[in-house]
Design an enzyme around this catalytic site. Structure first.
Site, mmCIF file in Angstrom:
data_model
loop_
_atom_site.group_PDB
_atom_site.id
_atom_site.type_symbol
_atom_site.label_atom_id
_atom_site.label_comp_id
_atom_site.label_asym_id
_atom_site.label_seq_id
_atom_site.Cartn_x
_atom_site.Cartn_y
_atom_site.Cartn_z
ATOM 1 C CG ASN A 1 0.017 -9.426 -6.996
ATOM 2 O OD1 ASN A 1 0.508 -10.450 -7.452
ATOM 3 N ND2 ASN A 1 0.503 -8.224 -7.234
ATOM 4 C CG HIS B 1 0.506 -9.832 -12.528
ATOM 5 N ND1 HIS B 1 0.578 -10.885 -11.646
ATOM 6 C CD2 HIS B 1 0.832 -8.712 -11.814
ATOM 7 C CE1 HIS B 1 0.934 -10.425 -10.463
ATOM 8 N NE2 HIS B 1 1.097 -9.115 -10.531
ATOM 9 C CB CYS C 1 4.256 -9.528 -11.021
ATOM 10 S SG CYS C 1 4.050 -9.082 -9.304
HETATM 11 O O1 UT7 Z 1 2.104 -7.008 -8.881
HETATM 12 C C1 UT7 Z 1 3.082 -6.036 -8.824
HETATM 13 C C2 UT7 Z 1 2.608 -4.816 -9.425
HETATM 14 N N1 UT7 Z 1 1.800 -4.074 -8.490
HETATM 15 C C3 UT7 Z 1 0.755 -3.417 -8.928
HETATM 16 O O2 UT7 Z 1 0.426 -3.486 -10.084
HETATM 17 C C4 UT7 Z 1 0.036 -2.502 -7.955
HETATM 18 C C5 UT7 Z 1 -0.235 -1.158 -8.614
HETATM 19 N N2 UT7 Z 1 -0.874 -0.198 -7.737
HETATM 20 C C6 UT7 Z 1 -2.096 -0.362 -7.226
HETATM 21 O O3 UT7 Z 1 -2.724 -1.368 -7.438
HETATM 22 C C7 UT7 Z 1 -2.709 0.763 -6.424
HETATM 23 O O4 UT7 Z 1 -1.893 1.918 -6.545
HETATM 24 C C8 UT7 Z 1 -2.906 0.411 -4.922
HETATM 25 C C9 UT7 Z 1 -4.033 -0.592 -4.768
HETATM 26 C C10 UT7 Z 1 -1.618 -0.151 -4.377
HETATM 27 C C11 UT7 Z 1 -3.282 1.661 -4.138
HETATM 28 O O5 UT7 Z 1 -4.408 2.291 -4.701
HETATM 29 P P1 UT7 Z 1 -4.400 3.881 -4.921
HETATM 30 O O6 UT7 Z 1 -5.712 4.236 -5.440
HETATM 31 O O7 UT7 Z 1 -3.208 4.190 -5.784
HETATM 32 O O8 UT7 Z 1 -4.256 4.430 -3.462
HETATM 33 P P2 UT7 Z 1 -3.069 5.294 -2.812
HETATM 34 O O9 UT7 Z 1 -1.857 4.460 -2.616
HETATM 35 O O10 UT7 Z 1 -2.935 6.558 -3.545
HETATM 36 O O11 UT7 Z 1 -3.685 5.606 -1.368
HETATM 37 C C12 UT7 Z 1 -4.876 6.395 -1.245
HETATM 38 C C13 UT7 Z 1 -5.177 6.549 0.229
HETATM 39 C C14 UT7 Z 1 -3.997 7.078 1.026
HETATM 40 O O12 UT7 Z 1 -4.508 7.965 1.999
HETATM 41 P P3 UT7 Z 1 -4.458 9.549 1.750
HETATM 42 O O13 UT7 Z 1 -3.004 9.880 1.590
HETATM 43 O O14 UT7 Z 1 -5.263 9.803 0.519
HETATM 44 O O15 UT7 Z 1 -5.077 10.083 2.992
HETATM 45 C C15 UT7 Z 1 -3.446 5.858 1.712
HETATM 46 O O16 UT7 Z 1 -2.811 6.156 2.948
HETATM 47 O O17 UT7 Z 1 -5.513 5.284 0.818
HETATM 48 C C16 UT7 Z 1 -4.713 5.074 1.988
HETATM 49 N N3 UT7 Z 1 -4.457 3.630 2.084
HETATM 50 C C17 UT7 Z 1 -5.309 2.794 2.699
HETATM 51 N N4 UT7 Z 1 -6.453 3.002 3.357
HETATM 52 C C18 UT7 Z 1 -7.077 1.901 3.852
HETATM 53 C C19 UT7 Z 1 -3.435 2.919 1.553
HETATM 54 N N5 UT7 Z 1 -3.603 1.624 1.831
HETATM 55 C C20 UT7 Z 1 -4.751 1.518 2.538
HETATM 56 C C21 UT7 Z 1 -5.448 0.426 3.076
HETATM 57 N N6 UT7 Z 1 -6.599 0.673 3.717
HETATM 58 N N7 UT7 Z 1 -5.027 -0.839 2.944
#
Ligand code: UT7
Length: 354
Positions: free
Chosen positions: A311, A281, A136
């Site tokens: 992204n 980004h 990225c």
């Molecule tokens: O470009 C490269 C650099 N990348 C980034 O900068 C990405 C950085 N990270 C992020 O943008 C965020 O961490 C994400 C968007 C990837 C995830 O958001 P989050 O608020 O950190 O969510 P999480 O990963 O902690 O997941 C929360 C919940 C989980 O369920 P439980 O364990 O709370 O029951 C996941 O299983 O959301 C669930 N989950 C989803 N639910 C519906 C994860 N992905 C999905 C999905 N749809 N697509």
């Protein structure tokens, strides 16, 4: 420091001290982007990945993204952007001295995409052409590399391409939803030339910390999987798919991007008031929001188009620059700051006087 290179200084030529100051700097002489026509909305992903439009929008800010039609290689997606950037710069493909591509989704495992683009552009000369892999952060790494070649006088016309077909890297099943919903396809291209006025790349700062490798990667095909780099077992274990610890990446991104913006400001003796727009980004709207808050900066100064494209890895920044320009968010003489954070970890910033 004022350095007049013999390349630019002709005997008897009157050059103002202002121009002399920027003479060895690079400027973006042409810029363009291309995204595939196929729009994939969050609703399209709901059945495919057991997700919801509400989850995706709330957690990332993404509403839709573009995916290539099956079978379109990265170079074909990038080509229209390359042609337009070259045209905008007022040159022909044969005027190019170098092509450098930043991507994690090249057409082939090797060679890089740059020689493929060289060929598809119809460049008849044997120029320098190579790829870099900085995920990225690639576009700002490209600006750093390209501007060094301009500053040393080695090259006069360099095509830089940030382009990724992320849709071919994704697990589009419920098991892959954590990363699968975030990415889109897109390409951006710029032509760098030595500046002849105040428009220039004022600075670039690039960084990495390999402690982040395990937080975001796709391992295969890779030499760690001896002897074939990829086989049925490697695929069965999902090593060819991106793996991300989203929370860790998020936490680091919102520290490193503001830090990199501050490095750019300090290096150029600028304050945020001097800056027309920050183009970061586009990985997550909440990352942009948190970064702006940490900088004490209004979101009006932070460009956002993640809702449209998701992204697109190496392409987010040039696409955003093109759209911001079209929207009149900055114009000739304005200062913009670019910043990125991604796999590696890598991160970077650039200050540009447009
Ligand atoms: O470009 C490269 C650099 N990348 C980034 O900068 C990405 C950085 N990270 C992020 O943008 C965020 O961490 C994400 C968007 C990837 C995830 O958001 P989050 O608020 O950190 O969510 P999480 O990963 O902690 O997941 C929360 C919940 C989980 O369920 P439980 O364990 O709370 O029951 C996941 O299983 O959301 C669930 N989950 C989803 N639910 C519906 C994860 N992905 C999905 C999905 N749809 N697509």
């Amino acid at each position: 420091m004022i350095i007049a290179s013999s390349r630019c200084t002709k005997p008897g030529l009157q050059i103002s001290s202002q121009v002399l100051l920027y003479m060895n700097k690079a400027k973006i002489a042409g810029i363009a982007y291309n995204v595939p026509d196929r729009v994939v909305t969050n609703h399209d992903l709901e059945d495919m990945m057991d997700t919801t439009d509400e989850w995706i929008q709330t957690r990332s800010g993404i509403k839709e993204r573009r995916w290539v039609e099956d079978g379109m290689p990265n170079s074909d997606m990038a080509l229209p952007a390359c042609k337009e950037a070259i045209e905008n710069a007022g040159i022909k493909p044969d005027d190019l001295d170098a092509i450098i591509v930043g991507t994690v989704s090249s057409d082939y495992n090797f060679p890089g995409m740059a020689p493929i683009i060289q060929q598809k552009l119809g460049v008849t000369t044997n120029i320098s052409a190579f790829d870099i892999s900085a995920a990225c952060s690639a576009f700002i790494y490209l600006l750093e590399i390209g501007s060094q070649f301009i500053q040393t006088g080695k090259y006069k016309n360099i095509l830089l391409v940030g382009s990724d077909v992320m849709s071919c890297l994704l697990d589009k099943t419920p098991a892959g939803r954590a990363t699968g919903v975030l990415f889109g396809d897109g390409a951006g291209a710029v032509v760098l030339q030595p500046t002849d006025d105040e428009s220039c790349i004022l600075s670039t700062h690039t960084y990495a910390n390999g402690k982040g490798v395990e937080m975001l990667h796709a391992k295969a095909p890779g030499s760690m999987f001896y002897p074939n780099r990829i086989d049925a077992e490697v695929i069965a274990q999902g090593h060819h798919l991106p793996v991300q610890n989203g929370r860790e990446v998020f936490k680091n991104a919102v520290v490193r991007m503001p830090e990199a913006i501050n490095f750019a400001l300090e290096h150029n003796n600028l304050s945020l008031e001097d800056v027309s727009l920050v183009i970061a980004h586009q990985a997550n709207y909440r990352i942009l929001q948190t970064s702006a808050k940490r900088m004490g900066m209004s979101m009006d100064k932070m460009y956002v188009n993640i809702h449209k494209y998701g992204n697109t890895t190496a392409a987010t920044i040039p696409i955003a620059m093109c759209e911001a320009l079209e929207e009149g968010k900055f114009t000739k003489g304005d200062i913009i700051i670019l910043t990125a954070f991604g796999a590696g970890y890598t991160w970077a910033s650039a200050a540009i006087r447009w």
